[in-house]
Design a protein around this motif. Structure first.
Motif, mmCIF file in Angstrom:
data_model
loop_
_atom_site.group_PDB
_atom_site.id
_atom_site.type_symbol
_atom_site.label_atom_id
_atom_site.label_comp_id
_atom_site.label_asym_id
_atom_site.label_seq_id
_atom_site.Cartn_x
_atom_site.Cartn_y
_atom_site.Cartn_z
ATOM 1 N N TRP A 53 7.826 16.880 -3.349
ATOM 2 C CA TRP A 53 7.180 17.053 -2.064
ATOM 3 C C TRP A 53 5.769 16.104 -2.474
ATOM 4 O O TRP A 53 5.126 15.948 -1.331
ATOM 5 N N LEU A 54 5.410 15.669 -3.395
ATOM 6 C CA LEU A 54 4.276 14.734 -3.646
ATOM 7 C C LEU A 54 4.861 13.317 -3.507
ATOM 8 O O LEU A 54 4.181 12.588 -3.276
ATOM 9 N N LYS A 55 5.882 12.916 -3.934
ATOM 10 C CA LYS A 55 6.395 11.631 -4.093
ATOM 11 C C LYS A 55 6.471 10.999 -2.608
ATOM 12 O O LYS A 55 6.091 9.829 -2.239
ATOM 13 N N VAL A 56 7.005 11.567 -1.754
ATOM 14 C CA VAL A 56 7.253 11.335 -0.522
ATOM 15 C C VAL A 56 6.061 10.815 0.337
ATOM 16 O O VAL A 56 5.947 9.896 0.675
ATOM 17 N N PRO A 57 5.057 11.849 0.295
ATOM 18 C CA PRO A 57 4.015 11.481 1.149
ATOM 19 C C PRO A 57 3.228 10.633 0.533
ATOM 20 O O PRO A 57 2.485 9.514 0.981
ATOM 21 N N PHE A 58 3.222 10.343 -0.873
ATOM 22 C CA PHE A 58 2.225 9.141 -1.716
ATOM 23 C C PHE A 58 3.080 7.778 -1.426
ATOM 24 O O PHE A 58 2.211 6.753 -1.250
ATOM 25 N N ILE A 59 4.354 7.882 -1.531
ATOM 26 C CA ILE A 59 4.772 6.740 -0.873
ATOM 27 C C ILE A 59 4.900 6.059 0.558
ATOM 28 O O ILE A 59 4.732 5.041 0.656
ATOM 29 N N VAL A 60 4.893 6.932 1.330
ATOM 30 C CA VAL A 60 4.508 6.808 2.705
ATOM 31 C C VAL A 60 2.927 6.406 2.893
ATOM 32 O O VAL A 60 2.915 5.191 3.559
ATOM 33 N N LEU A 61 2.177 6.827 2.182
ATOM 34 C CA LEU A 61 0.636 6.323 2.117
ATOM 35 C C LEU A 61 0.773 4.774 1.672
ATOM 36 O O LEU A 61 -0.025 4.127 2.144
ATOM 37 N N ALA A 63 2.882 2.752 1.603
ATOM 38 C CA ALA A 63 3.825 1.894 2.525
ATOM 39 C C ALA A 63 2.668 1.552 4.036
ATOM 40 O O ALA A 63 2.735 0.454 4.247
ATOM 41 N N CYS A 64 1.979 2.564 4.309
ATOM 42 C CA CYS A 64 0.834 2.434 5.369
ATOM 43 C C CYS A 64 -0.285 1.318 4.856
ATOM 44 O O CYS A 64 -0.557 0.643 5.715
ATOM 45 N N ILE A 65 -0.645 1.571 3.833
ATOM 46 C CA ILE A 65 -1.657 0.701 3.163
ATOM 47 C C ILE A 65 -0.887 -0.940 3.178
ATOM 48 O O ILE A 65 -1.557 -1.838 3.759
ATOM 49 N N GLN A 66 0.282 -0.900 2.750
ATOM 50 C CA GLN A 66 0.762 -2.220 2.730
ATOM 51 C C GLN A 66 0.959 -2.763 4.264
ATOM 52 O O GLN A 66 0.849 -4.137 4.458
ATOM 53 N N VAL A 67 1.325 -2.002 5.052
ATOM 54 C CA VAL A 67 1.601 -2.475 6.667
ATOM 55 C C VAL A 67 0.106 -2.983 7.082
ATOM 56 O O VAL A 67 0.038 -4.049 7.851
ATOM 57 N N ILE A 68 -0.822 -2.350 6.743
ATOM 58 C CA ILE A 68 -2.157 -2.690 7.244
ATOM 59 C C ILE A 68 -2.596 -4.149 6.509
ATOM 60 O O ILE A 68 -2.965 -5.184 7.141
ATOM 61 N N PHE A 69 -2.229 -4.330 5.199
ATOM 62 C CA PHE A 69 -2.631 -5.674 4.574
ATOM 63 C C PHE A 69 -1.667 -6.746 5.366
ATOM 64 O O PHE A 69 -2.117 -7.902 5.355
#
Length: 109
Positions: A53-61, A63-69
């Protein structure tokens, strides 16, 4: 006839070289940060001490940071004159977020 507004080619060339060097530095730093974030994501998935339950939101976060980069440094969205594409990209991200939220609400409630 030379006007007051004409530029010195040597000064213009030096400015462009400095600007390009600065841009390359930003891209290299951004690339290094994205590699670091990818390594962190792999370590997170491989580590058994963290719950799912912590892994999935952390990986999505991450991924969002990488999209912004990707958008701002590799697709040059931080430059002036890209307001139109920025508007459409952020609008698409907003619509996608609303769609995912709507489907999650329908499925979970």
């Amino acid at each position: 006839m030379v006007s007051e507004n004409s530029r010195n080619p040597k000064v213009d060339l030096a400015f462009r070289r400095k600007k390009n060097a600065e841009e390359m530095k930003h891209q290299v730093v951004s690339f290094a940060l994205m590699i670091f974030l990818t390594i962190v994501a792999f370590i997170t998935v491989g580590y058994d001490g963290i719950g799912e339950w912590l892994k999935v939101p952390f990986i999505v976060l991450l991924a969002c940071i990488q999209v912004i980069f990707q958008l701002y440094y590799f697709m040059h969205m931080n430059h002036k004159g890209h307001e139109g594409p920025q508007f459409f990209i952020w609008s698409g991200i907003f619509v996608t977020f609303l769609t995912v939220l709507a489907f999650m609400t329908i499925v979970w409630w």
